[in-house]
Design an enzyme around this catalytic site. Structure first.
Site, PDB file in Angstrom:
ATOM      1  N   LYS A 487      -0.346  -4.020  -2.405  1.00 12.24           N
ATOM      2  CA  LYS A 487      -0.612  -4.075  -0.844  1.00 12.24           C
ATOM      3  C   LYS A 487      -1.129  -2.575   0.300  1.00 12.24           C
ATOM      4  O   LYS A 487      -1.802  -1.830   0.945  1.00 12.24           O
ATOM      5  CB  LYS A 487      -0.902  -5.465   0.169  1.00 12.24           C
ATOM      6  N   GLU A 490      -2.466   0.475  -1.092  1.00 18.15           N
ATOM      7  CA  GLU A 490      -3.277   0.732  -1.038  1.00 18.15           C
ATOM      8  C   GLU A 490      -3.815   0.948   0.531  1.00 18.15           C
ATOM      9  O   GLU A 490      -5.290   1.654   0.709  1.00 18.15           O
ATOM     10  CB  GLU A 490      -3.890   0.106  -1.955  1.00 18.15           C
TER      11      GLU A 490
END
Ligand code: AGP
Length: 612
Positions: A487, A490
C-alpha cells in the site's frame, strides 16, 4: 489496462463517450480518443495524456453524431503518443476501431497488409484490425459484419473491440476474446463498455459477451453471434450495484471511501454466509462431500490478492488439516508443482481479469483440477473459467490500490476455512460457534480503527518523508506486513519492504537507524508470537529505530517502547489481519497525501494487469 466504450441511440454520442471514459480512468491510461459517425463520415479526436486534454480538443473541435466509440489507452505496443492512441482507422477512413488486449500475430498481419498496399501510421498492434476489415471488404465481403468476422478469424491474442463503419450508419459492432466486454441495454439506446462502472449511470441490465462472440448494436436492439456466424441468445443480467457505488460519495478519493466501506462489506458477507442456526453456507455448488475428500489446495493470485492468499493458506491449513500451498500466479505458471486432479485451485482476484491468474487457471484446468475462485466482478474472465466462485460483493473497487477487496478476500477465506473445517468434522459445532462469535467482532473493530484516522494521519504525515520504511509481522500478520508495505509503495511512491519479523536478524536489522520508520504489527495474542514480536521491537528500539507499532487496546508496555502507536481492538489472532491492515491502509493513505501523489490513480499502475 485499456478501456473501451461505445454508444448508439438518439443522444449526442461524444458527451456519453467522454463520461464513460472518465469512469474508466481508474484503470490507468496514458492517452484517450473517440470516433463518432457524423454526416456520412467517421470523425475522431484523440490526445495523449489525461482525458482533460481530449475534452479541450473536443471543445475546440466538437464532434456531432449519435453513434460512436471511445478508448483510454495503457500503452503496450508503441509509446504513449497522439498517433498511437485509439481509435485507429482504415486507409480510407471509413472504419474506426478501439481495442483492449494484444494482437499477438500483428507483425505478420502488418507485413501482409503492407504488401497489399496498406499504409500504417502507428506502432500499435491494434492498427492492423481496421485495415484487415477494409481488405476483407475489398476482397468481396458482402457486409460490414462479414468483413468483421473475416478479420476476427485472422487475429490471435486477446481483444475487446469496438468498431464503427462509416457506411453502416445504424450499427456499432463489438467483439470479445480474452478481454472483458459488456453490452449495456437502454431504452432506444445501447452501450458497450469494458466494465459495468463505465455505464452504471445509464443502464440496469447487461449482457456479458463471451469469448469468441461479437455483437451488432442498433438503437432498438442487439444481435449477438459467434464469430463464425451462429446467432446466440444472450443471457441478460440485472446489475447488482447502484450508480452511487461508483461515485465519490463525498470522500476526497475513492480509496478513502473504499477504506470506509469495509465494515459494511464485512458485515454483509457474514450476514450472507452465516445462517440463523449458526451454520455456514458458501452457495458455490461444491458439495460438502467434495470438501471431505479434499486433501490439497493451491492458492494462486497476484499483488494484494496474493497477500490474501498467504493469509488464506495459514487459516485453511490451521483449521482444516488440509495441505495448502500458495504461489504468485506469475511464478506458478512456470512451475511443475506435481498437482493431481484432486487438488483444488483457488484463484483470488478482485478484477477477475489479471492475465497471470487467468493463465494459471487455464494451466490447472489442463491438469483436470477444480477451480474455486474468490472474485469481486460478476461476468469476469476468472468467474467464467472457474467451476465455482465465492463473490466478495464489494461493489466496484475504483481506487487502484486495493483495500475493501482485500479485507473481503480475507473474510472469504475465514468463512471458507470455517465451512470446510465444520463439514470435515475438524471443528466441533461448539468450536465453530466460538470462532463465529470472534469473527462477528471484526467489522466493528475495523470501524473502530477507521474512526482513529485523525491520529493515524498525524503518524503518516510524521514519517512520510524518508527514503524507505520497513514493515514487520509474524504468522497471520506476516501477510499484513507485506500488504502494508505494498500500500505504501504503490500510492506514496516511497520504497517500503514487508518482512517476516523472525527474519530481521538474518539481514534487515542492518538497516535499522534513527531515520528508518519500522512498522511493527504487534497486536496482543494468546500465543508466543506476541512475545517474539516484543523482542523484535526491543531490538529495533536498542538500535534507535523509529518504531510505529500497531498494538492492542490496553497494551501499555509496548507503548513505552515506541515513537508512535496505533491502538486497535484486540480480536482473535486468526482474524486480527483484517483489523490491523485497516490501520496500515490509512497510514499509507496519509503518507501519500502528505507526499501529494495521485492516490486513486498512482503513476504507472493499472487497476487490473490484463497483460503479462
Ligand atoms: C493492489 O493494491 C494492486 N493494485 C495490485 O497488486 C492488485 O492486487 C493485483 O494486480 C491483483 O489484481 P486482481 O486482484 O484484480 O487480480
Amino acid at each position: 489496462m485499456c478501456g473501451v466504450v461505445g454508444y448508439i441511440g438518439n443522444k449526442e454520442a461524444a458527451p456519453i463517450l467522454i463520461d464513460g471514459l472518465q469512469r474508466l480512468e481508474y484503470r490507468g491510461y496514458d492517452s484517450a480518443g473517440i470516433a463518432v459517425s457524423c454526416g456520412g463520415k467517421v470523425v475522431f479526436g484523440k490526445e495523449v495524456g489525461r482525458l482533460a486534454n481530449l475534452e479541450r480538443e473536443l471543445e475546440k473541435n466538437p464532434i456531432a453524431g449519435t453513434r460512436g466509440i471511445g478508448h483510454t489507452r495503457w500503452a503496450t505496443h508503441g509509446a504513449p503518443s497522439q498517433v498511437n492512441s485509439h481509435p485507429h482507422l482504415s486507409s480510407d477512413g471509413a472504419i474506426a476501431v478501439v481495442h483492449n488486449g494484444i494482437i499477438e500475430n500483428y507483425a505478420e498481419l502488418r507485413d501482409e497488409l503492407t504488401g497489399q498496399g496498406h499504409k500504417f501510421l502507428s506502432e500499435t498492434d491494434t492498427e492492423v484490425v481496421p485495415h484487415l476489415i477494409e481488405q476483407a471488404l475489398k476482397d468481396g465481403a458482402a457486409s460490414s459484419a462479414e468483413a468483421l468476422r473475416s478479420a476476427l478469424s485472422r487475429l490471435r491474442g486477446a481483444y475487446a473491440l469496438g468498431v464503427l463503419f462509416r457506411d453502416d450508419p445504424d450499427t456499432v459492432y463489438c467483439a470479445r476474446l480474452g478481454s472483458p466486454l459488456i453490452i449495456g441495454l437502454g431504452e432506444n439506446e445501447n452501450f458497450i463498455a469494458s466494465d459495468v462502472p463505465a455505464i452504471i449511470n445509464r443502464i440496469s441490465e447487461v449482457i456479458y459477451l463471451n469469448d469468441g462472440e461479437m455483437a451488432a448494436l442498433r438503437a432498438d436492439g442487439v444481435e449477438v453471434s459467434t464469430i463464425d456466424g451462429r446467432i446466440v441468445t444472450p443471457e441478460v443480467k440485472k446489475i447488482e450495484f447502484k450508480a452511487e457505488d461508483a461515485e465519490h460519495a463525498g470522500f476526497e478519493t475513492f480509496m478513502l471511501k473504499e477504506i470506509h466501506e469495509q465494515p459494511r462489506i464485512l458485515r454483509a458477507l457474514l450476514a450472507k454466509h452465516v445462517m440463523a442456526d449458526g451454520t455456514l453456507e458458501l452457495g458455490t455448488g461444491l458439495s460438502p462431500d467434495y470438501f471431505r475428500k479434499l486433501n490439497r489446495i493451491m492458492i494462486v493470485s497476484c499483488g494484494t490478492a496474493y497477500h490474501a492468499g498467504m493469509y488464506g493458506k495459514l487459516l485453511l491449513e490451521n483449521l482444516t488439516g488440509i495441505a495448502v500451498e500458495t504461489d504468485l500466479a506469475s511464478e506458478f505458471r512456470y512451475r511443475d508443482p506435481k498437482i493431481d486432479p484432486g487438488t483444488l485451485i483457488i484463484p483470488v482476484s478482485q478484477s477477475g481479469e489479471t492475465a497471470d491468474t487467468l493463465a494459471s487457471i487455464r494451466m490447472a484446468k489442463s491438469w483436470g483440477c477444480k477451480i474455486f475462485a474468490i472474485c469481486n466482478v460478476e461476468g469476469s474472465s476468472v468467474v467464467r473459467e472457474s467451476d465455482a466462485t465465492f463473490f466478495t460483493n464489494c461493489g466496484p473497487e475504483i481506487g487502484v490500490a486495493s483495500t475493501k477487496a482485500y479485507t473481503a478476500q480475507q473474510m472469504a477465506f475465514a468463512l471458507l476455512a470455517l465451512y470446510i473445517a465444520s463439514v470435515r468434522g475438524d471443528l466441533t459445532p461448539e468450536k465453530l460457534k466460538e470462532y463465529l462469535k470472534a469473527l462477528r467482532e471484526v467489522p466493528d473493530a475495523v470501524h473502530y480503527v477507521i474512526q482513529k484516522k485523525a491520529e493515524i494521519q498525524l503518524i503518516g504525515e510524521k514519517h512520510h518523508d524518508g527514503p524507505s520504511s520497513l514493515y514487520l509481522g509474524r504468522r497471520y500478520n506476516y501477510p499484513t506486513a507485506l500488504e502494508g508495505a505494498l500500500k505504501n509503495k504503490e500510492i506514496s511512491y516511497q520504497h517500503a519492504e514487508g518482512y517476516a519479523a523472525g527474519e530481521m536478524k538474518h539481514g534487515p536489522i542492518a538497516l535499522i537507524n534513527e531515520s528508518l520508520p519500522v512498522i511493527c504489527i504487534c497486536t496482543k495474542t494468546a500465543d508466543e508470537v506476541y512475545e517474539k514480536m516484543l523482542s523484535n521491537v526491543k531490538e529495533v528500539e536498542a538500535r534507535s529505530g523509529r518504531i510505529i507499532a500497531v498494538v492492542s487496546e490496553g497494551d501499555t508496555e509496548l507503548a513505552k517502547l515506541t515513537d508512535d502507536v496505533i491502538i486497535v481492538p484486540a480480536v482473535r489472532d486468526e482474524f486480527s489481519p483484517m483489523v490491523n491492515v485497516a490501520a496500515l491502509q490509512l497510514l499509507a493513505y496519509y503518507a501519500a497525501r502528505a507526499r501529494g501523489t495521485d492516490i486513486d490513480k498512482p503513476r504507472n499502475l493499472a487497476k487490473s494487469v490484463t497483460v503479462e
